[in-house]
Scaffold this motif. Structure first.
Motif, mmCIF file in Angstrom:
data_model
loop_
_atom_site.group_PDB
_atom_site.id
_atom_site.type_symbol
_atom_site.label_atom_id
_atom_site.label_comp_id
_atom_site.label_asym_id
_atom_site.label_seq_id
_atom_site.Cartn_x
_atom_site.Cartn_y
_atom_site.Cartn_z
ATOM 1 N N LEU A 249 0.827 -1.210 0.000
ATOM 2 C CA LEU A 249 0.000 0.000 0.000
ATOM 3 C C LEU A 249 0.860 1.258 0.000
ATOM 4 C CD1 LEU A 249 -2.726 -0.992 2.642
ATOM 5 C CD2 LEU A 249 -2.950 -1.032 0.152
ATOM 6 N N TYR A 250 2.117 1.121 0.455
ATOM 7 C CA TYR A 250 2.978 2.286 0.639
ATOM 8 C C TYR A 250 4.282 2.215 -0.154
ATOM 9 C CZ TYR A 250 -0.205 2.457 4.596
ATOM 10 O OH TYR A 250 -1.322 2.456 5.381
ATOM 11 N N PHE A 251 4.551 1.063 -0.789
ATOM 12 C CA PHE A 251 5.815 0.875 -1.501
ATOM 13 C C PHE A 251 5.534 0.294 -2.867
ATOM 14 C CE2 PHE A 251 9.602 -1.910 -2.322
ATOM 15 C CZ PHE A 251 10.502 -0.876 -2.546
ATOM 16 N N SER A 252 6.065 0.937 -3.919
ATOM 17 C CA SER A 252 5.762 0.514 -5.293
ATOM 18 C C SER A 252 6.812 -0.425 -5.877
ATOM 19 C CB SER A 252 5.633 1.743 -6.195
ATOM 20 O OG SER A 252 6.849 2.497 -6.201
ATOM 21 N N GLY A 253 7.929 -0.619 -5.149
ATOM 22 C CA GLY A 253 8.968 -1.519 -5.646
ATOM 23 C C GLY A 253 8.670 -2.968 -5.303
ATOM 24 N N ASN A 254 9.692 -3.805 -5.357
ATOM 25 C CA ASN A 254 9.549 -5.225 -5.030
ATOM 26 C C ASN A 254 9.744 -5.424 -3.531
ATOM 27 O OD1 ASN A 254 9.341 -5.968 -7.845
ATOM 28 N ND2 ASN A 254 11.544 -5.626 -7.981
ATOM 29 N N LEU A 255 8.747 -5.985 -2.873
ATOM 30 C CA LEU A 255 8.777 -6.147 -1.422
ATOM 31 C C LEU A 255 8.980 -7.616 -1.067
ATOM 32 C CD1 LEU A 255 8.424 -4.899 1.397
ATOM 33 C CD2 LEU A 255 5.960 -5.252 1.157
ATOM 34 N N TYR A 256 9.948 -7.878 -0.172
ATOM 35 C CA TYR A 256 10.261 -9.241 0.245
ATOM 36 C C TYR A 256 10.106 -9.354 1.763
ATOM 37 C CZ TYR A 256 12.461 -9.466 -4.370
ATOM 38 O OH TYR A 256 12.693 -9.417 -5.714
ATOM 39 N N VAL A 257 9.365 -10.374 2.178
ATOM 40 C CA VAL A 257 9.224 -10.693 3.605
ATOM 41 C C VAL A 257 9.643 -12.156 3.762
ATOM 42 C CG1 VAL A 257 7.705 -10.693 5.606
ATOM 43 C CG2 VAL A 257 7.281 -9.084 3.730
ATOM 44 N N PRO A 258 10.939 -12.423 3.812
ATOM 45 C CA PRO A 258 11.416 -13.815 3.816
ATOM 46 C C PRO A 258 11.176 -14.519 5.140
ATOM 47 C CG PRO A 258 13.246 -12.311 4.104
ATOM 48 C CD PRO A 258 12.048 -11.454 3.845
ATOM 49 N N ASP A 259 11.059 -15.825 5.072
ATOM 50 C CA ASP A 259 11.050 -16.673 6.257
ATOM 51 C C ASP A 259 12.476 -17.133 6.531
ATOM 52 O OD1 ASP A 259 8.274 -16.619 6.749
ATOM 53 O OD2 ASP A 259 7.938 -18.099 5.164
ATOM 54 N N ASP A 260 12.704 -17.717 7.689
ATOM 55 C CA ASP A 260 14.023 -18.257 8.005
ATOM 56 C C ASP A 260 14.440 -19.272 6.940
ATOM 57 O OD1 ASP A 260 13.532 -16.804 10.279
ATOM 58 O OD2 ASP A 260 14.093 -18.394 11.674
ATOM 59 N N ILE A 261 15.691 -19.241 6.572
ATOM 60 C CA ILE A 261 16.343 -20.172 5.643
ATOM 61 C C ILE A 261 15.961 -19.917 4.188
ATOM 62 C CG2 ILE A 261 17.053 -22.590 5.280
ATOM 63 C CD1 ILE A 261 17.657 -21.545 8.004
ATOM 64 N N GLU A 262 15.174 -18.906 3.908
ATOM 65 C CA GLU A 262 14.875 -18.598 2.513
ATOM 66 C C GLU A 262 16.032 -17.820 1.888
ATOM 67 O OE1 GLU A 262 10.251 -18.672 1.414
ATOM 68 O OE2 GLU A 262 10.922 -16.788 2.317
ATOM 69 N N THR A 263 16.243 -18.063 0.598
ATOM 70 C CA THR A 263 17.323 -17.433 -0.152
ATOM 71 C C THR A 263 16.750 -16.615 -1.300
ATOM 72 O OG1 THR A 263 18.939 -19.148 0.383
ATOM 73 C CG2 THR A 263 19.334 -17.868 -1.609
ATOM 74 N N ASN A 270 14.491 -13.451 -7.533
ATOM 75 C CA ASN A 270 13.686 -14.643 -7.280
ATOM 76 C C ASN A 270 14.119 -15.334 -5.994
ATOM 77 O OD1 ASN A 270 12.281 -14.324 -9.732
ATOM 78 N ND2 ASN A 270 13.882 -15.430 -10.853
ATOM 79 N N PHE A 271 13.154 -15.986 -5.338
ATOM 80 C CA PHE A 271 13.482 -16.820 -4.196
ATOM 81 C C PHE A 271 14.126 -18.106 -4.693
ATOM 82 C CE2 PHE A 271 10.431 -14.184 -1.873
ATOM 83 C CZ PHE A 271 11.081 -14.059 -0.647
ATOM 84 N N ASP A 272 15.140 -18.564 -3.977
ATOM 85 C CA ASP A 272 15.863 -19.790 -4.322
ATOM 86 C C ASP A 272 16.053 -20.558 -3.023
ATOM 87 O OD1 ASP A 272 17.517 -21.806 -5.105
ATOM 88 O OD2 ASP A 272 19.221 -20.527 -5.617
ATOM 89 N N THR A 273 15.258 -21.615 -2.816
ATOM 90 C CA THR A 273 15.292 -22.337 -1.549
ATOM 91 C C THR A 273 16.067 -23.642 -1.631
ATOM 92 O OG1 THR A 273 13.167 -23.370 -2.094
ATOM 93 C CG2 THR A 273 13.101 -21.349 -0.793
ATOM 94 N N ASP A 274 16.849 -23.834 -2.698
ATOM 95 C CA ASP A 274 17.645 -25.057 -2.815
ATOM 96 C C ASP A 274 18.683 -25.129 -1.702
ATOM 97 O OD1 ASP A 274 16.298 -25.841 -5.037
ATOM 98 O OD2 ASP A 274 17.762 -25.025 -6.446
ATOM 99 N N ASN A 275 19.026 -26.328 -1.295
ATOM 100 C CA ASN A 275 20.109 -26.536 -0.332
ATOM 101 C C ASN A 275 21.431 -26.231 -1.036
ATOM 102 O OD1 ASN A 275 22.320 -28.038 1.009
ATOM 103 N ND2 ASN A 275 20.688 -28.732 2.346
ATOM 104 N N LEU A 276 22.099 -25.159 -0.587
ATOM 105 C CA LEU A 276 23.264 -24.650 -1.311
ATOM 106 C C LEU A 276 24.385 -25.664 -1.420
ATOM 107 C CD1 LEU A 276 23.343 -21.130 0.363
ATOM 108 C CD2 LEU A 276 22.223 -21.802 -1.757
ATOM 109 N N GLU A 277 24.716 -26.310 -0.312
ATOM 110 C CA GLU A 277 25.849 -27.231 -0.322
ATOM 111 C C GLU A 277 25.569 -28.441 -1.193
ATOM 112 O OE1 GLU A 277 28.891 -26.995 0.847
ATOM 113 O OE2 GLU A 277 28.455 -24.934 1.368
ATOM 114 N N LYS A 278 24.332 -28.937 -1.183
ATOM 115 C CA LYS A 278 24.023 -30.110 -1.987
ATOM 116 C C LYS A 278 24.087 -29.774 -3.466
ATOM 117 C CE LYS A 278 21.298 -32.779 1.325
ATOM 118 N NZ LYS A 278 19.999 -33.403 1.632
ATOM 119 N N VAL A 279 23.662 -28.564 -3.820
ATOM 120 C CA VAL A 279 23.732 -28.146 -5.211
ATOM 121 C C VAL A 279 25.184 -28.058 -5.659
ATOM 122 C CG1 VAL A 279 23.317 -26.222 -6.779
ATOM 123 C CG2 VAL A 279 21.539 -26.922 -5.185
ATOM 124 N N GLU A 280 26.051 -27.478 -4.798
ATOM 125 C CA GLU A 280 27.453 -27.323 -5.166
ATOM 126 C C GLU A 280 28.161 -28.671 -5.283
ATOM 127 O OE1 GLU A 280 29.246 -24.742 -2.369
ATOM 128 O OE2 GLU A 280 28.116 -22.982 -2.986
#
Length: 364
Positions: A249-263, A270-280
């Motif tokens: 209602l007050y911000f015209s840009g991209n708004l993010y309200v992440p949960d714990d462990i979200e990337t 974009n949100f990327d919730t992959d397990n980083l170490e397993k991907v690497e």
């Protein structure tokens, strides 16, 4: 560049972890604050980030919900160094007061054989207002946010040419920061509660802001991407939706309200919730024998939990039915005013309340 929120909560939370996060790119990690304790290590594990790969850290200020987790990182590094299992050095940045606390408390709590690695494996580096450093390959400028509670620094990081991320710490934006903050592509800003809940949570008494406040300020500053954190935790299931609805209602840009462990991928938004170490370590996603063993162990634990849940529920229902029968027997005998009947009534209400909770959460 990616941003992984290890924790998103304010100081006293039980449904999430205290606010701290990691900025990472090409296998290099920059940890900002550590939350309130050893929970940091489990959060790193859940995010797929190995603690011993983090070589740069920054502590915004001395409050327990920001500094205590870093003390555990120091302990882990010093102990691994003592065993000969840690190579290189970790660098921890903060203003002079923070660095002094980390040094003194670490030396008080660690053994002499461990604390001797402070200054060797662990470099405690004091920084001043507007001081610049290169961290994970990017220019970082630290700045004093001019807090009236405890001295606190934020920072801004160059992502690309004319493109930067700014963190204001855990207090509202201050006009003294305008030169640094204005025009940032990404702004990380605390948001204690919804504007409509200000009378309930009293954010201003705690030197914090509301979603409405943060979004209005970001709009004025020309921010394109706003990340809100350091929130209350009374409705984690709906927090993201409710905060986003009010914020837009007050911000015209991209708004993010992440949960714990979200990337969040800062390049794409974009949100990327992959397990980083397993991907690497396993880019093709192939299931290894270790993966299968972990899955089997987890499945066995979940089965044990399910069996324990079913057993507990059955016992609650059995006890409730037994109490009901005893009350009916006393009622038939005209003893509804007896002490025994009143005691049974109290117990029945307790068990009925427990059964009702199972029903509310769809477990019956």
């Amino acid at each position: 560049m990616k941003l992984t929120m290890l924790g998103t909560g304010r100081a006293v939370v039980t449904e999430c972890y205290n606010t701290c996060f990691v900025l990472h790119e090409e296998g290099r990690y920059f940890l900002v604050d550590g939350g309130g304790g050893i929970g940091l290590l489990s959060r790193l594990k859940s995010a797929g980030i190995k603690w011993n790969r983090i070589r740069d850290m920054f502590v915004t200020h001395r409050h327990m919900d920001h500094i205590m987790g870093i003390l555990w990182m120091i302990r882990m590094i010093c102990q691994a160094s003592k065993r000969g299992e840690y190579e290189g050095e970790a660098r921890i940045y903060g203003h002079e007061e923070v660095i002094q606390i980390l040094r003194e408390v670490s030396c008080m709590l660690l053994s002499e054989k461990e604390s001797r690695f402070i200054g060797k494996s662990v470099k405690l580096i004091p920084v001043t207002d507007r001081e610049e450093r290169e961290i994970i390959g990017h220019r970082v400028c630290f700045f004093d946010i001019h807090s009236t509670k405890a001295r606190q620094f934020g920072f801004t990081m160059d992502l690309r040419e004319n493109d930067r991320l700014t963190c204001c710490g855990d207090e509202p934006y201050n006009d003294s920061e305008k030169e640094i903050v204005q025009g940032s592509r990404w702004l990380l800003h605390e948001s204690f509660c919804l504007g409509q809940d200000a009378d309930r949570f009293h954010p201003y008494e705690k030197h914090h802001s509301t979603v409405k406040d943060a979004c209005e300020q970001a709009e004025k500053l020309g921010i394109r991407n706003l990340v809100l954190y350091h929130t209350e935790d009374t409705d984690m299931t709906n927090r993201k939706q409710r905060y986003t609805e009010e914020g837009t209602l007050y911000f015209s840009g991209n708004l993010y309200v992440p949960d714990d462990i979200e990337t969040i991928c800062l390049d794409t938004g974009n949100f990327d919730t992959d397990n980083l170490e397993k991907v690497e370590s396993n880019p093709d996603g192939i299931r290894t024998e270790e993966n299968r063993e972990d899955d089997a162990a987890m499945g066995e634990r979940e089965q044990q939990r399910l069996e324990a849940f079913e057993k507990m529920l059955k016992n609650i229902q059995k006890e409730h039915d037994s109490i009901q029968r005893q009350m009916e027997e006393l009622k038939d005998k005209g003893k509804t005013k007896s002490a025994t009947y009143r005691q049974l009534m109290g117990r029945k209400m307790t068990y009925q309340s427990m059964i009702s909770m199972y029903e509310v959460y769809g477990l019956l």
